[in-house]
Design an enzyme around this catalytic site. Structure first.
Site, PDB file in Angstrom:
ATOM      1  N   PHE A   1       0.811  -1.220   0.000  1.00  0.00           N
ATOM      2  CA  PHE A   1       0.000   0.000   0.000  1.00  0.00           C
ATOM      3  C   PHE A   1       0.844   1.270   0.000  1.00  0.00           C
ATOM      4  CE2 PHE A   1      -2.511   3.015   2.803  1.00  0.00           C
ATOM      5  CZ  PHE A   1      -3.404   3.404   1.823  1.00  0.00           C
ATOM      6  N   TYR A   2       2.072   1.181   0.480  1.00  0.00           N
ATOM      7  CA  TYR A   2       2.891   2.376   0.620  1.00  0.00           C
ATOM      8  C   TYR A   2       3.260   2.957  -0.744  1.00  0.00           C
ATOM      9  CZ  TYR A   2       3.544   0.883   5.492  1.00  0.00           C
ATOM     10  OH  TYR A   2       3.350   0.496   6.801  1.00  0.00           O
ATOM     11  N   THR A   3       2.991   4.248  -0.896  1.00  0.00           N
ATOM     12  CA  THR A   3       3.233   5.008  -2.129  1.00  0.00           C
ATOM     13  C   THR A   3       2.798   4.218  -3.364  1.00  0.00           C
ATOM     14  OG1 THR A   3       5.566   4.292  -2.170  1.00  0.00           O
ATOM     15  CG2 THR A   3       5.083   6.418  -1.166  1.00  0.00           C
TER      16      THR A   3
END
Length: 357
Positions: free
Chosen positions: A62-64
């Site tokens: 999910f990160y960036t």
């Protein structure tokens, strides 16, 4: 540098650094774009962490919008350290809002998410794979069995959980143990001087059932760095100032600042040290905007907080037990057993630490 000391994660043989490198800001896409870093900006942060002896890396699909994994994978390959590091990633968040099976913790999405993460990371396995957030729907038995299948397939080495209720983690571990499936060894949760609620259930559960807790946001979103002040003082209070109460401001402005001053270190370093050395905490996750900031965070383990100063912090940040939990305090237990009889678990020194130094 204390980062070259490694400890077992939960009830496992996996050795990890007491500070993990959070890479939520590696990349400039998606939800975290506002403070994201390009690959060129992330490289010195990553190299600084390795140079100081760190081996515990944390990311998520999910990160960036997946860029964190892509950048981290390239940096690992560039430094030729894949076997040296403990690579952690997480799944739960939707990768396609129009598809009900493209998010959550069901087997279909769990396997799909891992395969996508492996492609972005440029590896054939991850060392630690975590359920990112409880979705309230998927049977815990399905999650545990799917994680076990992935271990048997060689695609993950260890399994764990993040941001779940304590009962859910206990249920997952009990299912794994009773069916000889892969156990959970890690529980990732928010924890700081400003947010100690997990001490009520999660931390003792982890200690008893073999889940090492890794604490995210040990600085409470920057609140404990000392850079924010109450709006009434005429200074910028930070984007989340409205969520902090008088008790939190008192903790920030007085005891934490006082302890930091006596030790000759920063408030942030005291806050990180306190978290990383709390009972039941296996590692604290720290992120950074640049290598110098990361270096300052890692230096948080280069000193000890004396007992009398730790007591100041403990008392200032204590969360009073509520409801039925009041019955589990030493005072109440002393009353129901016998005021004249002292009963304890084990005597001091019963299980001394095992170290090779």
């Amino acid at each position: 540098m204390a980062l070259d000391q490694y400890y077992l994660l939960g009830r496992s043989g996996l050795r990890v650094s007491r500070l993990a490198l959070g890479t939520m800001n590696f990349g400039t896409g998606g939800f975290h774009a506002a403070y994201g870093k390009t690959e060129a900006e992330a490289r010195p942060i990553f190299r600084k962490y390795l140079d100081e002896g760190g081996n515990f890396l944390d990311t998520a699909d999910f990160y960036t919008a997946g860029e964190s994994e892509t950048i981290l994978g390239r940096l690992i390959a560039e430094a030729k350290v894949r076997d040296r590091v403990v690579l952690t990633t997480k799944f739960t968040n939707s990768v396609d809002p129009g598809d009900p099976n493209a998010g959550g913790n069901g087997r279909k999405h769990l396997i799909r998410a891992l395969e996508a993460s492996l492609r972005r990371l440029g590896t054939d396995h991850v060392d630690l794979f975590l359920l990112h957030t409880w979705d309230r729907l998927t049977p815990v038995e399905e999650v545990v069995r799917a994680l076990d299948d992935l271990v048997r397939a060689g695609k993950i080495r260890y399994a764990g959980l993040s941001d779940v209720p304590a009962w859910y983690a206990a249920r997952a571990q009990s299912i794994a143990e009773s069916n000889s499936l892969t156990p959970m060894i890690n529980l990732q949760l928010p924890y700081s001087l400003a947010e100690r609620e997990i001490e009520t259930e999660h931390v003792p559960m982890g200690q008893h059932l073999g889940l090492g807790v890794t604490a995210w946001s040990p600085l409470a979103g920057g609140f404990l760095t000392g850079k924010y002040r109450k709006p009434t003082e005429g200074r910028f209070a930070g984007p989340d100032a409205q969520t902090w109460h008088d008790r939190d401001w008192e903790l920030l402005l007085k005891p934490l600042e006082e302890v930091a001053g006596k030790l000759g270190v920063t408030m942030a370093q005291v806050a990180i040290n306190w978290v990383a050395t709390q009972p039941g905490i296996a590692s604290a996750i720290v992120g950074a905007s640049n290598a110098d900031q990361l270096g300052a965070s890692m230096a948080a383990l280069d000193f000890e907080i004396p007992a009398e100063l730790r007591k100041v912090l403990d008392e200032a940040s204590a969360v009073p037990p509520a409801s039925v939990y009041r019955m589990f305090t030493a005072q109440y237990q002393n009353w129901i057993i016998s005021p004249d009889t002292k009963v304890g678990d084990k005597p001091a020194g019963y299980a001394p630490a095992v170290r090779n130094w």
